[in-house]
Design an enzyme around this catalytic site. Sequence first.
Site, PDB file in Angstrom:
ATOM      1  N   GLY A  12     -13.422  18.865  37.551  1.00 42.86           N
ATOM      2  CA  GLY A  12     -14.359  19.077  38.653  1.00 42.86           C
ATOM      3  C   GLY A  12     -13.833  18.547  39.981  1.00 42.86           C
ATOM      4  N   ILE A  36     -13.952  20.821  29.298  1.00 39.25           N
ATOM      5  CA  ILE A  36     -14.250  21.866  28.299  1.00 39.25           C
ATOM      6  C   ILE A  36     -13.327  23.071  28.449  1.00 39.25           C
ATOM      7  CG2 ILE A  36     -16.645  21.241  27.792  1.00 39.25           C
ATOM      8  CD1 ILE A  36     -17.527  23.332  29.874  1.00 39.25           C
ATOM      9  N   TYR A 142     -31.698  16.548  37.968  1.00 37.96           N
ATOM     10  CA  TYR A 142     -30.433  15.829  38.206  1.00 37.96           C
ATOM     11  C   TYR A 142     -30.733  14.382  38.605  1.00 37.96           C
ATOM     12  CZ  TYR A 142     -26.034  14.764  40.733  1.00 37.96           C
ATOM     13  OH  TYR A 142     -24.870  14.204  41.203  1.00 37.96           O
ATOM     14  N   LYS A 146     -29.956  11.024  36.537  1.00 38.94           N
ATOM     15  CA  LYS A 146     -29.075   9.978  37.091  1.00 38.94           C
ATOM     16  C   LYS A 146     -29.804   8.630  37.126  1.00 38.94           C
ATOM     17  CE  LYS A 146     -25.097  11.975  37.816  1.00 38.94           C
ATOM     18  NZ  LYS A 146     -23.904  11.554  37.068  1.00 38.94           N
TER      19      LYS A 146
HETATM   20  C1  AKB Z   1     -25.355  17.374  44.855  1.00 46.36           C
HETATM   21  O1  AKB Z   1     -25.520  17.881  45.980  1.00 46.36           O
HETATM   22  O2  AKB Z   1     -26.017  17.677  43.851  1.00 46.36           O
HETATM   23  C2  AKB Z   1     -24.302  16.298  44.707  1.00 46.36           C
HETATM   24  C3  AKB Z   1     -24.874  14.926  44.859  1.00 46.36           C
HETATM   25  C4  AKB Z   1     -25.341  14.460  46.162  1.00 46.36           C
HETATM   26  O3  AKB Z   1     -24.920  14.201  43.920  1.00 46.36           O
HETATM   27  N1  AKB Z   1     -23.264  16.508  45.654  1.00 46.36           N
END
Ligand code: AKB
Length: 315
Positions: A12, A36, A142, A146
């Site tokens: 990545g 992967i 996300y 996190k």
């Molecule tokens: C996103 O935009 O999802 C990432 C981040 C800020 O973690 N670049």
Amino acid sequence: MKERIVMIGANGQIGSELASALRYKFGAENVITSDIREPSVLKDDEIFEIVNVLDKPALKSLLEKHQPTQIYLLAAMLSATGEKYPQKAWDLNINGLLNVLDLALELGIKKIFWPSSIAVFGPHSPKQNTDQYCVMDPVTIYGVSKLAGERLCEYYHHKYDLDIRSVRYPGIISWKTAPGGGTTDYAIDIYIEALKHGKYTCFLSADTALPMLYMEDAVGGTIELMDAPIEQISIRSSYNLEGLSFTPAEIAKEIKKILPNFEMSYVDYDPRQAIADTWPASINDSYARTDWGWKPKFDLESITEDMIANLKTNI
Ligand code: AKB
């Protein structure tokens, strides 16, 4: 002690550049990258293995084979893609982390790097100069994954004494490898489109300020954090980290200084705007500065010069 690194999710945006820096520091024979899929380029002296972090037996074999002293776990699904596939995002971001933490414990691998994100903050977090410790109410899967990951890292550190280190990356700007599926990706697309077509239609509004960081600073900071003496690490969730903060209008203005004919326009609606609206505009990273000497080098002017100079010869 001689360090040996296994990096997971190495193809990545961050992994590909971090891996080069780690190979330079520790020697190519001591850095094993994995993902992967095969990477697009692999030099003769570089070691790469296919592995899916969700396949725990395969991950275990990889770790047993290479016996690393450190693991860098970079496999993750970012904010915008995560909203399309919330279950997959949770699975990869959380079960991937749990597999690594559990195998690290089982195999006696003490030191781990795992990145968090500014996405852990939410609409009730302070918008400006967002503190390390404040209300955190992420609204994306996300951000939720996190934040849960941060709590797991702190838990595994306190309960099992794993030396897990982490930073909350803001948007990372780089020219070598494209990011995938993030809300901050516009800050890279804009340079590519400015050079290719002389114009860019931005998916965020002109005044949406977000925290950002140039790749060189991100890589340098990550390695500094991993190198810091253990007694200097006071945060075991994840450190706030920022290089700079700017809006789409400000980056467009900077690009125009080098490409005067550049034209910027804005879309009427994009779902990523709703995500950006819940994130901080700027970050207070004083803990990173005090604990392990974090000091970014790049501002918007130097980033723009470097991006345009490099992309000119590489796109
Ligand atoms: C996103 O935009 O999802 C990432 C981040 C800020 O973690 N670049």
